[in-house]
Design a protein around this motif. Structure first.
Motif, mmCIF file in Angstrom:
data_model
loop_
_atom_site.group_PDB
_atom_site.id
_atom_site.type_symbol
_atom_site.label_atom_id
_atom_site.label_comp_id
_atom_site.label_asym_id
_atom_site.label_seq_id
_atom_site.Cartn_x
_atom_site.Cartn_y
_atom_site.Cartn_z
ATOM 1 N N THR A 112 0.785 -1.303 -0.099
ATOM 2 C CA THR A 112 0.012 -0.005 -0.144
ATOM 3 C C THR A 112 0.837 1.256 -0.105
ATOM 4 O OG1 THR A 112 -1.565 -1.464 1.249
ATOM 5 C CG2 THR A 112 -2.113 1.338 1.267
ATOM 6 N N MET A 128 -4.131 9.308 0.837
ATOM 7 C CA MET A 128 -3.021 9.618 1.374
ATOM 8 C C MET A 128 -3.293 10.321 2.817
ATOM 9 S SD MET A 128 -0.078 9.978 -1.226
ATOM 10 C CE MET A 128 0.710 10.799 -0.268
ATOM 11 N N PRO A 131 -4.594 7.946 6.488
ATOM 12 C CA PRO A 131 -3.719 7.504 7.399
ATOM 13 C C PRO A 131 -3.442 8.492 8.519
ATOM 14 C CG PRO A 131 -3.007 6.676 5.377
ATOM 15 C CD PRO A 131 -3.932 7.612 5.082
ATOM 16 N N PHE A 134 -6.371 9.074 10.705
ATOM 17 C CA PHE A 134 -6.856 7.909 11.596
ATOM 18 C C PHE A 134 -5.890 7.889 12.781
ATOM 19 C CE2 PHE A 134 -8.575 5.104 8.082
ATOM 20 C CZ PHE A 134 -9.675 5.599 7.868
ATOM 21 N N GLN A 135 -4.625 8.485 12.604
ATOM 22 C CA GLN A 135 -3.905 8.576 13.852
ATOM 23 C C GLN A 135 -4.473 9.393 15.089
ATOM 24 O OE1 GLN A 135 -0.379 8.278 14.112
ATOM 25 N NE2 GLN A 135 0.571 8.211 12.070
ATOM 26 N N PRO A 167 -4.009 -4.572 13.385
ATOM 27 C CA PRO A 167 -3.754 -3.705 12.330
ATOM 28 C C PRO A 167 -4.273 -2.400 12.347
ATOM 29 C CG PRO A 167 -3.933 -5.822 11.351
ATOM 30 C CD PRO A 167 -4.424 -6.047 12.542
ATOM 31 N N SER A 168 -5.400 -2.290 13.259
ATOM 32 C CA SER A 168 -6.134 -0.934 13.269
ATOM 33 C C SER A 168 -5.124 0.044 13.702
ATOM 34 C CB SER A 168 -7.299 -1.079 14.187
ATOM 35 O OG SER A 168 -7.028 -1.516 15.416
ATOM 36 N N LEU A 171 -1.034 -0.825 10.960
ATOM 37 C CA LEU A 171 -1.068 -0.726 9.378
ATOM 38 C C LEU A 171 -0.683 0.530 9.077
ATOM 39 C CD1 LEU A 171 -1.278 -2.269 6.878
ATOM 40 C CD2 LEU A 171 -3.736 -1.707 6.891
ATOM 41 N N ILE A 172 -1.421 1.459 9.763
ATOM 42 C CA ILE A 172 -1.105 3.136 9.429
ATOM 43 C C ILE A 172 0.274 3.263 9.601
ATOM 44 C CG2 ILE A 172 -1.891 5.456 10.117
ATOM 45 C CD1 ILE A 172 -4.325 4.176 11.480
ATOM 46 N N VAL A 175 2.330 1.895 6.549
ATOM 47 C CA VAL A 175 1.997 2.532 5.444
ATOM 48 C C VAL A 175 2.653 3.910 5.278
ATOM 49 C CG1 VAL A 175 0.152 3.622 4.026
ATOM 50 C CG2 VAL A 175 -0.222 1.441 4.718
ATOM 51 N N TRP A 176 2.535 4.689 6.443
ATOM 52 C CA TRP A 176 3.363 5.846 6.561
ATOM 53 C C TRP A 176 4.505 5.932 6.573
ATOM 54 C CZ3 TRP A 176 1.433 10.287 5.416
ATOM 55 C CH2 TRP A 176 2.031 11.352 5.898
ATOM 56 N N MET B 18 -3.245 -2.413 -5.699
ATOM 57 C CA MET B 18 -2.062 -2.567 -4.879
ATOM 58 C C MET B 18 -2.528 -2.117 -3.410
ATOM 59 S SD MET B 18 1.754 -1.746 -6.397
ATOM 60 C CE MET B 18 2.605 -2.679 -5.104
ATOM 61 N N THR B 19 -3.503 -1.156 -3.741
ATOM 62 C CA THR B 19 -4.081 -0.573 -2.340
ATOM 63 C C THR B 19 -5.412 -0.923 -1.784
ATOM 64 O OG1 THR B 19 -5.010 1.197 -3.881
ATOM 65 C CG2 THR B 19 -3.313 2.023 -2.513
ATOM 66 N N MET B 26 -8.199 -0.980 6.718
ATOM 67 C CA MET B 26 -8.683 -0.016 7.020
ATOM 68 C C MET B 26 -10.183 0.532 7.144
ATOM 69 S SD MET B 26 -5.757 2.921 5.974
ATOM 70 C CE MET B 26 -4.067 2.236 5.561
ATOM 71 N N LEU B 29 -11.295 -2.105 9.670
ATOM 72 C CA LEU B 29 -10.850 -1.951 11.142
ATOM 73 C C LEU B 29 -10.876 -0.461 11.790
ATOM 74 C CD1 LEU B 29 -7.796 -4.174 11.085
ATOM 75 C CD2 LEU B 29 -9.855 -4.547 12.339
ATOM 76 N N ILE B 30 -11.186 0.551 11.230
ATOM 77 C CA ILE B 30 -11.269 1.744 11.373
ATOM 78 C C ILE B 30 -12.677 2.442 11.073
ATOM 79 C CG2 ILE B 30 -10.118 3.954 11.832
ATOM 80 C CD1 ILE B 30 -7.533 2.551 10.859
ATOM 81 N N ARG B 232 -4.694 9.754 25.124
ATOM 82 C CA ARG B 232 -5.511 8.206 25.083
ATOM 83 C C ARG B 232 -4.901 7.651 26.403
ATOM 84 N NH1 ARG B 232 -3.174 6.366 19.414
ATOM 85 N NH2 ARG B 232 -4.655 7.991 18.663
#
Lengths: 296, 299
Positions: A112, A128, A131, A134-135, A167-168, A171-172, A175-176, B18-19, B26, B29-30, B232
């Motif tokens: 990705t 793009m 991510p 999502f942080q 991965p929640s 994964l970010i 990818v980053w 690919m993505t 994502m 899960l998000i 958090r």
């Protein structure tokens, strides 16, 4: 004269630096030393005053108890069931979950990340940004719905739930970091591959991936360590069989109170793999942390 | 949108292929769970009552009227700002010291990073033991060198306990700051420092006038990142105090955990969780407004 004074200054600065560095090392190592000492001190020495900074009768009883099926015969832990049984399974769970999560996140995240960095397609700009956004999602906002989903799927207290859910947040990160790395590779290398008749996938696997080994290793190391450290999801999604080490090490308490000695023995064992990795793979660790923050 | 050529179409298709796995994960899960959390926050979801009736903003109104929410929010913000100010300051100074050459620097750099390798929960347990009122190492040390006469119950007083947790958090997280600030420091030209030396600047002046201003981009990224992460905070509190004593260390995430998983109040807990997310977003936007946008991924 001024030369002599400068040399004096340099010497004084050097002494000052060594002094500060020495204090820093003490600050960093003293608590780790105490973790170790508490794990091997007999109960009588643990609470002794004046304190036994160096145990007189070091014992491996607790470390043994944590790893074996035997009952602990000393102090507060008496009422507990053999701690070794669940601790060993927690250790195994942690290893499997961290490794599986790392393989899953790094393989998917690398692909990705490459697409984000290098391939032009409509909607890429928006993707793009995702991510980054999502942080900011707090894990508690995910763990509540994910708990209900995992429960509905009947996966509560399985390591599958953890591998699926980790991965929640990881994964970010992959990818980053990886897309930042791919963006830094000179394009000419890939263009040369295209001219030689390779297709885009071959360019990625034959030219880009071999160049990316150091970045992939450092990202994998960090992903493994983050997964090893994870607590909130593991606390909520496991109840018994699938507990990981962070959940298990907190449980050395009984009706008589907390057994700090056992807690430290378990904590020492849970800390050894990351500490050893951090010593042996220090450059990779530094690189991965810096890349994650500077890029994220 | 302009019509794509055949090659461009192929490229785009390849990009989507690919993505796809990453995007699917994502979404699953998000985005999906987040949407579910928002849905939950508008409903009464409590396992003690049957059904999940729609109740509009009632959960949010309850949250905003809840004194425990505001108390925990202020506590969390205190935790965030005190820990970040202390950690950024110490991190910058330590990075400056470790940037200079001195005998044994390599070894020092390796050892100073080790606290970060101790898992968060183990770190919490370890400091709970060190801070222990009766047999803890800290009290024993302070009594032995004569600084205190009797034991201090560090984790027994709400405000003292909150600061003790910040202390323990600082011990573990400082290496991260040092690593990032050392990377930032290495990128600053040494010539600037040489010129300043010739002009007679001392180490402190150089630090304040050169290092700090030029480290600003790194500081901004670190502050945003750590704010998002510290808002958090949960693990270390679970390990050290479980939100006690007298809720003195009850942070917002811990409150949401409590409401949801102890009181089975999933709708209310979700509303709390959404509020935490909105606070995070608001703080990040304020930072970016005040301090300028962080430099993004270089494309």
């Amino acid at each position: 004269m001024s030369f002599g004074r400068e040399t004096m200054h340099a010497l004084r600065d050097n002494k000052l630096r060594v002094g500060i560095a020495f204090l820093l090392v003490i600050w960093s190592l003293a608590p780790i030393y105490w973790l170790f000492v508490s794990a091997i001190s007999p109960s009588s020495e643990l609470s002794a005053y004046p304190p036994h900074w160096f145990p007189e009768n070091p014992t491996s009883d607790r470390l043994g108890a944590v790893l074996s099926n035997e009952q602990v015969s000393s102090g507060a832990a008496q009422s507990m069931q053999a701690p070794g049984v669940f601790f060993r399974s927690a250790m195994l769970n942690s290893i499997i979950v961290a490794l599986a999560t790392t393989v899953l996140c790094v393989s998917i995240g690398t692909v990705t990340g490459y697409a984000f960095a290098r391939i032009r397609f409509p909607g890429r700009g928006l993707l793009m940004l995702v991510p980054l956004m999502f942080q900011m999602v707090p894990p508690i906002a995910l763990v509540i719905p994910l708990f209900m989903i995992v429960q509905a799927l009947g996966l509560i207290d399985t390591i599958w739930a953890l591998i699926l859910v980790y991965p929640s947040f990881l994964l970010i990160y992959v990818v980053w970091v990886m897309s930042g790395f791919f963006a830094s590779i000179p394009r000419e290398l890939e263009e040369a591959g295209i001219i030689d008749g390779a297709n885009r996938w071959q360019v990625f696997t034959k030219i880009v991936l071999p160049l990316s080994k150091p970045a992939i290793f450092s990202t994998s190391l960090l992903t493994f360590l983050f997964a090893w450290d994870e607590f909130l999801f593991a606390l909520i999604l496991t109840t018994r069989e699938a507990k990981t080490l962070p959940v298990a090490v907190g449980e050395f308490s009984s009706q008589f109170g907390i057994d700090f000695g056992m807690m430290m023995a378990g904590g020492l064992l849970a800390s050894l793999p990351p500490i050893l990795l951090a010593i042996v793979l220090q450059p990779l660790l530094v690189q991965g942390l810096a890349a994650g923050a500077v890029k994220g | 949108m302009a019509k794509l050529s055949r090659m461009e179409r192929q490229e785009a298709l390849f990009g989507y292929a690919m993505t796809l796995p990453g995007v699917l994960l994502m979404v699953g899960l998000i985005i999906g769970p987040l949407g579910y959390a928002v849905w939950l926050s508008f409903h009464q979801v409590n396992f003690l009552f049957p059904g999940t009736p729609f109740i509009g903003f009632e959960n949010y109104a309850d949250v905003l009227a809840d004194e425990a929410f505001w108390a925990s929010m202020w506590r969390t913000l205190y935790f965030v700002f005190v820990s970040i100010i202390v950690q950024v300051t110490l991190g910058l100074v330590i990075a400056e010291v470790l940037h200079q050459a001195f005998p044994g620097r390599f070894l020092v750099r390796v050892l100073v990073i080790l606290p970060w390798a101790v898992p968060t929960i183990v770190n919490g347990n370890l400091w709970r033991w060190i801070f222990d009122g009766s047999a803890g190492a800290l009290n024993h040390l302070l009594m032995q060198i004569g600084l205190i006469e009797t034991e201090i119950i560090w984790l027994g007083d709400p405000f003292l306990a909150l600061n003790a947790i910040i202390f323990a958090d600082t011990w573990r997280m400082l290496p991260l700051y040092v690593i990032l600030f050392m990377a930032g420091r290495a990128a600053i030209s040494e010539e600037l420092y040489e010129v300043a030396s010739i002009d007679g600047a001392n180490a402190w002046q150089k630090f304040v006038k050169i290092t700090v201003p030029l480290q600003k981009p790194v500081i901004l990224v670190v502050v945003i990142l750590r704010t998002v992460w510290t808002l958090r905070v949960f693990d270390i509190i679970f390990a050290m105090t479980r939100g006690g004593p007298a809720n003195g260390t009850m942070t917002v995430t811990f409150l949401a955990y409590f409401e949801t998983f102890k009181f089975q109040n999933f709708g209310y807990g979700s509303a709390l969780a959404v509020m935490i997310g909105l606070t995070t977003l608001a703080l990040a936007l304020i930072y970016i407004r005040l301090l300028g946008a962080p430099q993004g991924n270089d494309q």
